[in-house]
Structure formats: structure tokens, C-alpha cells
Design a protein around this motif. Structure first.
Motif, short mmCIF file in Angstrom:
data_model
loop_
_atom_site.label_atom_id
_atom_site.label_comp_id
_atom_site.label_asym_id
_atom_site.label_seq_id
_atom_site.Cartn_x
_atom_site.Cartn_y
_atom_site.Cartn_z
N ALA A 39 0.83 -1.20 0.00
CA ALA A 39 0.00 0.00 0.00
C ALA A 39 0.86 1.25 0.00
O ALA A 39 0.56 2.24 -0.69
CB ALA A 39 -0.93 -0.01 1.21
N ALA A 40 1.95 1.22 0.78
CA ALA A 40 2.87 2.37 0.80
C ALA A 40 3.49 2.59 -0.57
O ALA A 40 3.63 3.73 -1.02
CB ALA A 40 3.96 2.14 1.84
N ALA A 41 3.83 1.51 -1.27
CA ALA A 41 4.44 1.62 -2.59
C ALA A 41 3.49 2.25 -3.58
O ALA A 41 3.85 3.19 -4.31
CB ALA A 41 4.87 0.23 -3.07
N VAL A 42 2.24 1.77 -3.65
CA VAL A 42 1.27 2.31 -4.59
C VAL A 42 0.90 3.75 -4.23
O VAL A 42 0.71 4.60 -5.10
CB VAL A 42 0.02 1.42 -4.66
CG1 VAL A 42 -1.05 2.04 -5.56
CG2 VAL A 42 0.38 0.03 -5.17
N SER A 43 0.81 4.03 -2.94
CA SER A 43 0.45 5.39 -2.52
C SER A 43 1.48 6.41 -2.98
O SER A 43 1.14 7.56 -3.27
CB SER A 43 0.30 5.46 -1.00
OG SER A 43 1.54 5.42 -0.33
#
Length: 254
Positions: free
Chosen positions: A175-179
Motif C-alpha cells: 500500500a505504501a508503494a502504490v500510494s
């Protein structure tokens, strides 16, 4: 000289925190406002975006090298965020965000309580949407958060992480990567507007960008090394800090 050292340190710490879960603006923006009090707010916000977009971009690249990005989610979310952030920036010139300012601390409290209660939230990466459903939800989330980022902004990265975990079934690391990819789109849209309107301090922004990238690379490496459990802890810490900051701004500043 002291002011530049303060801004450099703030940019580094902001990049480090922002790379993990967002929230770097909690550090970077107050530093700009306190060290450059005679500069108009729009120029300080534009300068912060100039510094931040490089750090966020570096984190996105670092994550993409180590984590498989679901572009079927990331691309439509980023495209919607880019477009709607312009609309948000336009809207804030017409409608003061006072209601959102007072509502935000309560939304963040709900996010924190939900995350604390769901001990297994974001521990496993098991995407639950595909096809048009995935793309539609990505556009809805990217567009909504993009509009919010242009209209008001605090906590944008943290909201993105939470929604990708809760709605899409991602773990905190993915989620951190896509955000980060969606954040780059938001920042780029805002930066184009600030640049067009002349609200940028180029020398300060570029200096801060270098330190922001350095902090971002360290932050993303820490997240990759320690995994979703680490990201979850930082997420809760940043959300707690956001609750205090936004609550103070909304109800105690006159």
C-alpha cells in the motif's frame, strides 16, 4: 545560514517519514513557515511541493524495484488523482475548507481506532479486486484523495495507505508503494499550478529536494527491510501526530 540548516534537516526528516507512510508535510511545511515568515503562504506551499515531489518520486522508484506494483490499480488511481487535484486547488479558491478542517481530526481518530482494533489489517497481501471493479475503485479513491490533496491536503499519504489496505486487501508495504505513485501525481498537478502562477522559491526548493530524496531513500529502504509490521507502526505514529496537529489547528488556533 541557520535557516538553511533548519530547512535541510526538515526536508531530510520529511522525506524519511513520507517515504514510509506519508505525513512529511507535518515537518516540512511548518519549517518553511517559521524560517521564511515574510514569504506568502502559496509560495511556501509551492516550494514544499517542489522539494517533496522528488523525494516521493525517489521512494516510488525504490519501492518499484523491490515490490511488484499492480499497475491496474496504480495507473488509474494516479491519473484520477492528477486531474482531480487541479479541481481541488480551484475549489479552495472559491470555498474555504473550514468544515473539512474541523472534521479531519475525527476522521483520523476513526482511522486510528479501526487500525488498532484490526490487528491483522495489512499483514497479508491478498488483492481482492480485479478487472473493471478494480479500476473503478482505483479511480474513485485516486480522484477523491487527489481532490482532497488539492483542496486541503494534510494526511493525504496516510489516507492513501489506509484505503489501499482496507479496500484493496494490500499489506502495508505494498500500500505504501502504490500510494507513492498516486502521491507523485497529486504533487505534480499542484506543482504545475504553483509554477504557472509563479509561487516557487527555486533555490530553496532544489536544496530541500536533495535532502528530501536522501531521507526518502533511507525511509523506503527501512520499510522494505522491516516489512509491513514496521510500516503499520509508523502509520499509527504519523496518524496520531496528525490527530494532534489537525485538532490544534482546527479548534485551538484563533
Amino acid at each position: 545560514m541557520t535557516d538553511y540548516l533548519v530547512l535541510a534537516a526538515a526536508a531530510f526528516l520529511a522525506g524519511l517519514i513520507d517515504a514510509v507512510v506519508g505525513g512529511g508535510g507535518l515537518i516540512q511545511i511548518p519549517a518553511l513557515f517559521s524560517t521564511l515568515p515574510s514569504v506568502v503562504p502559496a509560495t511556501l506551499l509551492g516550494t514544499s511541493k517542489l522539494a517533496g515531489i522528488w523525494g516521493t518520486g525517489a521512494a516510488a522508484i525504490n519501492f518499484a524495484r523491490r515490490i511488484t506494483i499492480r499497475w491496474s490499480t496504480a495507473a488509474p488511481a494516479a491519473a484520477a488523482a492528477f486531474v482531480l487535484s487541479f479541481l481541488g486547488a480551484y475549489t479552495v479558491t472559491k470555498i474555504p475548507p473550514d468544515f473539512i478542517r474541523k472534521l479531519l481530526p475525527f476522521i483520523l481518530v476513526a482511522v486510528a481506532i479501526y487500525t488498532l482494533k484490526k490487528k491483522d489489517l495489512g499483514t497479508h497481501h491478498a488483492p481482492i479486486h480485479t478487472g473493471w471493479q478494480e479500476k473503478s475503485l482505483a479511480v474513485l479513491i485516486g480522484g477523491s484523495i487527489g481532490f482532497y490533496d488539492g483542496f486541503f491536503g494534510p494526511g493525504t499519504g496516510s489516507f492513501l495507505v489506509f484505503l489501499f489496505v482496507r479496500v484493496f486487501g494490500y499489506n502495508f508495504l505494498s500500500a505504501a508503494a502504490v500510494s507513492k505513485i498516486v502521491n507523485v501525481a497529486c504533487n505534480l498537478a499542484a506543482l504545475l499550478w504553483f509554477g504557472y502562477s509563479g509561487h516557487l522559491l527555486w533555490k530553496v526548493g532544489i536544496m530541500m529536494a536533495v535532502l528530501n530524496v536522501a531521507g526518502s531513500l533511507i525511509g523506503s529502504r527501512l520499510a522494505l527491510r522491516h516489512g509491513s509490521g514496521f510500516v503499520r507502526k509508523i502509520f499509527l505514529f504519523v496518524v496520531s501526530a496528525l490527530i494532534l496537529k489537525t485538532g490544534y489547528d482546527a479548534f485551538l488556533i484563533r
